[in-house]
Design a protein around this motif. Sequence first.
Motif, PDB file in Angstrom:
ATOM      1  N   LEU A 191      31.414  43.679  56.459  1.00  0.00           N
ATOM      2  CA  LEU A 191      31.933  42.796  55.707  1.00  0.00           C
ATOM      3  C   LEU A 191      32.567  43.247  54.490  1.00  0.00           C
ATOM      4  CD1 LEU A 191      28.589  40.393  55.749  1.00  0.00           C
ATOM      5  CD2 LEU A 191      30.994  39.890  56.480  1.00  0.00           C
ATOM      6  N   GLY A 192      32.170  44.227  53.761  1.00  0.00           N
ATOM      7  CA  GLY A 192      33.047  44.876  52.620  1.00  0.00           C
ATOM      8  C   GLY A 192      34.334  45.291  53.071  1.00  0.00           C
TER       9      GLY A 192
ATOM     10  N   MET B 197      36.146  43.855  55.256  1.00  0.00           N
ATOM     11  CA  MET B 197      37.034  42.373  55.797  1.00  0.00           C
ATOM     12  C   MET B 197      37.454  41.754  54.545  1.00  0.00           C
ATOM     13  SD  MET B 197      34.478  41.589  59.024  1.00  0.00           S
ATOM     14  CE  MET B 197      35.389  39.830  59.238  1.00  0.00           C
ATOM     15  N   VAL B 198      36.846  42.258  53.369  1.00  0.00           N
ATOM     16  CA  VAL B 198      37.569  41.357  52.078  1.00  0.00           C
ATOM     17  C   VAL B 198      38.775  41.502  51.873  1.00  0.00           C
ATOM     18  CG1 VAL B 198      36.892  41.214  49.498  1.00  0.00           C
ATOM     19  CG2 VAL B 198      35.158  41.604  51.016  1.00  0.00           C
ATOM     20  N   PRO B 199      39.597  40.578  51.684  1.00  0.00           N
ATOM     21  CA  PRO B 199      40.863  40.451  51.590  1.00  0.00           C
ATOM     22  C   PRO B 199      41.317  41.387  50.367  1.00  0.00           C
ATOM     23  CG  PRO B 199      40.428  38.301  52.063  1.00  0.00           C
ATOM     24  CD  PRO B 199      39.093  39.118  51.748  1.00  0.00           C
TER      25      PRO B 199
ATOM     26  N   VAL C 251      41.514  39.669  46.572  1.00  0.00           N
ATOM     27  CA  VAL C 251      40.456  39.265  46.166  1.00  0.00           C
ATOM     28  C   VAL C 251      39.830  40.568  45.149  1.00  0.00           C
ATOM     29  CG1 VAL C 251      37.829  38.837  46.381  1.00  0.00           C
ATOM     30  CG2 VAL C 251      39.653  37.830  47.879  1.00  0.00           C
ATOM     31  N   LEU C 252      40.002  41.799  46.082  1.00  0.00           N
ATOM     32  CA  LEU C 252      39.818  43.018  45.089  1.00  0.00           C
ATOM     33  C   LEU C 252      40.448  43.405  43.796  1.00  0.00           C
ATOM     34  CD1 LEU C 252      38.938  45.062  48.226  1.00  0.00           C
ATOM     35  CD2 LEU C 252      37.117  43.882  46.772  1.00  0.00           C
TER      36      LEU C 252
ATOM     37  N   VAL D  97      36.676  40.717  39.346  1.00  0.00           N
ATOM     38  CA  VAL D  97      36.293  41.532  40.336  1.00  0.00           C
ATOM     39  C   VAL D  97      36.114  43.143  39.933  1.00  0.00           C
ATOM     40  CG1 VAL D  97      36.234  42.178  42.812  1.00  0.00           C
ATOM     41  CG2 VAL D  97      36.585  39.751  42.088  1.00  0.00           C
TER      42      VAL D  97
END
Length: 101
Positions: free
Chosen positions: A20-21, A23-25, A28-29, A34
């Motif tokens: 899941l980490g 797969m974060v776009p 967003v990061l 963030v």
Amino acid sequence: MNIWIAIGLTAAGCYLAKLLGLMVPAGVLERPLVQRLAALLPVALLAALTAQQTFGDGQQLVLDARAAGLAAAALALVLRAPFLVVVGAAVVVTAVTRAML
């Protein structure tokens, strides 16, 4: 057999969390909020772990030699001592306090 089920579920959960980490776009990061949270989160987790390990004993709070060692380490940090001196001060003060009690 229950232990192997727990190990398998833990391994699967860790894998899914990592997946899941990944797969974060990227957009967003790159957000400032963030990035600030990512910089501050390890410090907060380390402080919480230190407090729990120092003052916790099962279901109750305790004040023993570990607190004296933590106070010595904090004092050494305030005085800007090198890391090994900080750890050494904490160890010595904890040992002396335990020996006296």
